[in-house]
Design an enzyme around this catalytic site. Structure first.
Site, PDB file in Angstrom:
ATOM      1  N   GLN A   9      -2.638  -0.825  -0.505  1.00  0.00           N
ATOM      2  CA  GLN A   9      -2.742  -0.883   0.941  1.00  0.00           C
ATOM      3  C   GLN A   9      -1.929   0.248   1.574  1.00  0.00           C
ATOM      4  OE1 GLN A   9      -2.259  -4.909   2.104  1.00  0.00           O
ATOM      5  NE2 GLN A   9      -2.267  -4.523   4.282  1.00  0.00           N
ATOM      6  N   SER A  88       0.044  -2.296  -6.711  1.00  0.00           N
ATOM      7  CA  SER A  88      -0.097  -3.516  -5.909  1.00  0.00           C
ATOM      8  C   SER A  88      -1.559  -3.963  -5.867  1.00  0.00           C
ATOM      9  CB  SER A  88       0.497  -3.285  -4.504  1.00  0.00           C
ATOM     10  OG  SER A  88       0.522  -4.480  -3.768  1.00  0.00           O
ATOM     11  N   LEU A  89      -2.193  -3.928  -4.700  1.00  0.00           N
ATOM     12  CA  LEU A  89      -3.614  -4.243  -4.585  1.00  0.00           C
ATOM     13  C   LEU A  89      -4.447  -3.474  -5.617  1.00  0.00           C
ATOM     14  CD1 LEU A  89      -6.332  -4.945  -3.031  1.00  0.00           C
ATOM     15  CD2 LEU A  89      -5.831  -2.936  -1.640  1.00  0.00           C
ATOM     16  N   ARG A 113      -6.769 -12.998  -1.628  1.00  0.00           N
ATOM     17  CA  ARG A 113      -5.393 -12.492  -1.608  1.00  0.00           C
ATOM     18  C   ARG A 113      -5.035 -12.010  -0.202  1.00  0.00           C
ATOM     19  NH1 ARG A 113      -2.810  -7.274  -2.530  1.00  0.00           N
ATOM     20  NH2 ARG A 113      -1.051  -7.398  -3.979  1.00  0.00           N
ATOM     21  N   HIS A 198       5.475  -8.450  -1.754  1.00  0.00           N
ATOM     22  CA  HIS A 198       6.263  -8.354  -2.990  1.00  0.00           C
ATOM     23  C   HIS A 198       7.695  -8.847  -2.798  1.00  0.00           C
ATOM     24  CE1 HIS A 198       2.921  -6.581  -5.039  1.00  0.00           C
ATOM     25  NE2 HIS A 198       2.768  -5.768  -4.014  1.00  0.00           N
ATOM     26  N   GLN A 247       2.484 -11.280  -9.532  1.00  0.00           N
ATOM     27  CA  GLN A 247       2.580  -9.992  -8.827  1.00  0.00           C
ATOM     28  C   GLN A 247       2.975 -10.100  -7.353  1.00  0.00           C
ATOM     29  OE1 GLN A 247      -0.219  -7.943  -6.734  1.00  0.00           O
ATOM     30  NE2 GLN A 247      -0.588  -6.325  -8.225  1.00  0.00           N
TER      31      GLN A 247
END
Length: 295
Positions: A9, A88-89, A113, A198, A247
């Site tokens: 992102q 991440s994503l 998500r 996170h 995660q």
């Protein structure tokens, strides 16, 4: 050895993916399938929406995922990774590109998500800040000092040496930023993000996503996937699932992932997806390897 990496992102821009849609029948088919799965025309926002429309988490995450995955698929035989990773994503994009998740399942998980994270952000407002120019250990210490019960800040994204992103409650982030600047950080700057990604503030989203991940089929990928939670190579479906669940509340160990990929032979990194953020990070982690977009 070729490694393919997938951004997260923040790399989105209006117009992303339009050239693929217009020039490639396979891309057009996948984008239209995505519109159908999501129940709205995400392509309209991606190709011609406003920045504000594209910045909504529920739009950004599937948009970046689609651009990344469809870019990789459209490479055809040129997509031949020895290993993959995503930031991440981007880990979801990496898992689809490597065959561990189907396109449909990957998109459904990414959308779930995004919605779960949006909800968690509204329930517990938080933010993130980029810290430049301090060793990781100093940042970790200051985060611990700045945290109190119910007001936390943690190290979230280990992007590259000298660049770390912290995440947590707004007040704790502000306190930490002042302390970090006093300790010699070149910059400690709150980011324009919707929440404390996170970090433990994402626990409700993690619980919501856990059920969806558990009930999704994960296959053995065609090459190792270096996952965010530990920066290590994984090929076991059960391990991949467990790491994907962890995660959302864990740090993104991007520096460790890239160093491990290089140690395992990667010397050519291709970023699949919008922007050039990962190419910049990889260049700062190791200047001897090649890092570029799709050639």
């Amino acid at each position: 050895m070729k490694a393919f990496v997938f951004p997260g992102q923040g790399s989105q821009f209006v117009g992303m993916g339009k050239d693929l849609y217009d020039s490639n029948d396979k891309a057009k088919e996948l984008f239209e399938k995505a519109n159908e799965i999501l129940g709205f025309r995400i392509t309209d926002i991606m190709f011609a929406g406003t920045d504000d429309e594209l910045k909504q988490t529920k739009v950004t995450q599937p948009a970046v995922f689609l651009h990344s995955v469809i870019s990789a698929i459209c490479l055809g035989d040129d997509f031949a990774p020895a290993m993959v990773a995503g930031h991440s994503l981007g880990e979801f994009s990496a898992l689809v590109a490597s065959g561990a998740l189907s396109f449909e399942d990957g998109l459904k998980l990414v959308y779930k998500r995004a919605l779960a994270m949006q909800k968690a952000c509204e329930a517990a407002p938080g933010t993130m800040a980029a810290v430049i120019g301090l060793p990781d250990e100093n940042i970790e210490e200051i985060c611990a000092e700045s945290s109190t019960d119910g007001n936390i800040v943690v190290a979230a994204n280990y992007n590259c040496p000298g660049q770390l992103v912290i995440s947590g409650n707004i007040d704790a982030i502000n306190v930490a930023c002042e302390k970090l600047k006093a300790a010699g950080a070149k910059r400690a700057l709150p980011l324009k993000v919707g929440g404390a990604f996170h970090s433990p503030l994402m626990q409700p989203a993690k619980e919501e996503l856990e059920e969806a991940i558990k009930s999704t089929t994960v296959s053995a990928p065609k090459c190792p996937v270096y996952q965010n939670v530990d920066g290590m190579a994984h090929t076991e479906p059960a391990e991949i699932k467990a790491n994907l669940i962890a995660q959302l509340t864990s740090s993104v160990r991007w520096t460790t992932s890239v160093l491990n990929m290089i140690k395992d032979g990667a010397d050519d990194f291709t970023e699949c997806g919008p922007g050039k953020a990962l190419q910049g990070m990889i260049g700062r982690i190791d200047k001897t390897v090649s890092a570029h977009g799709i050639l």
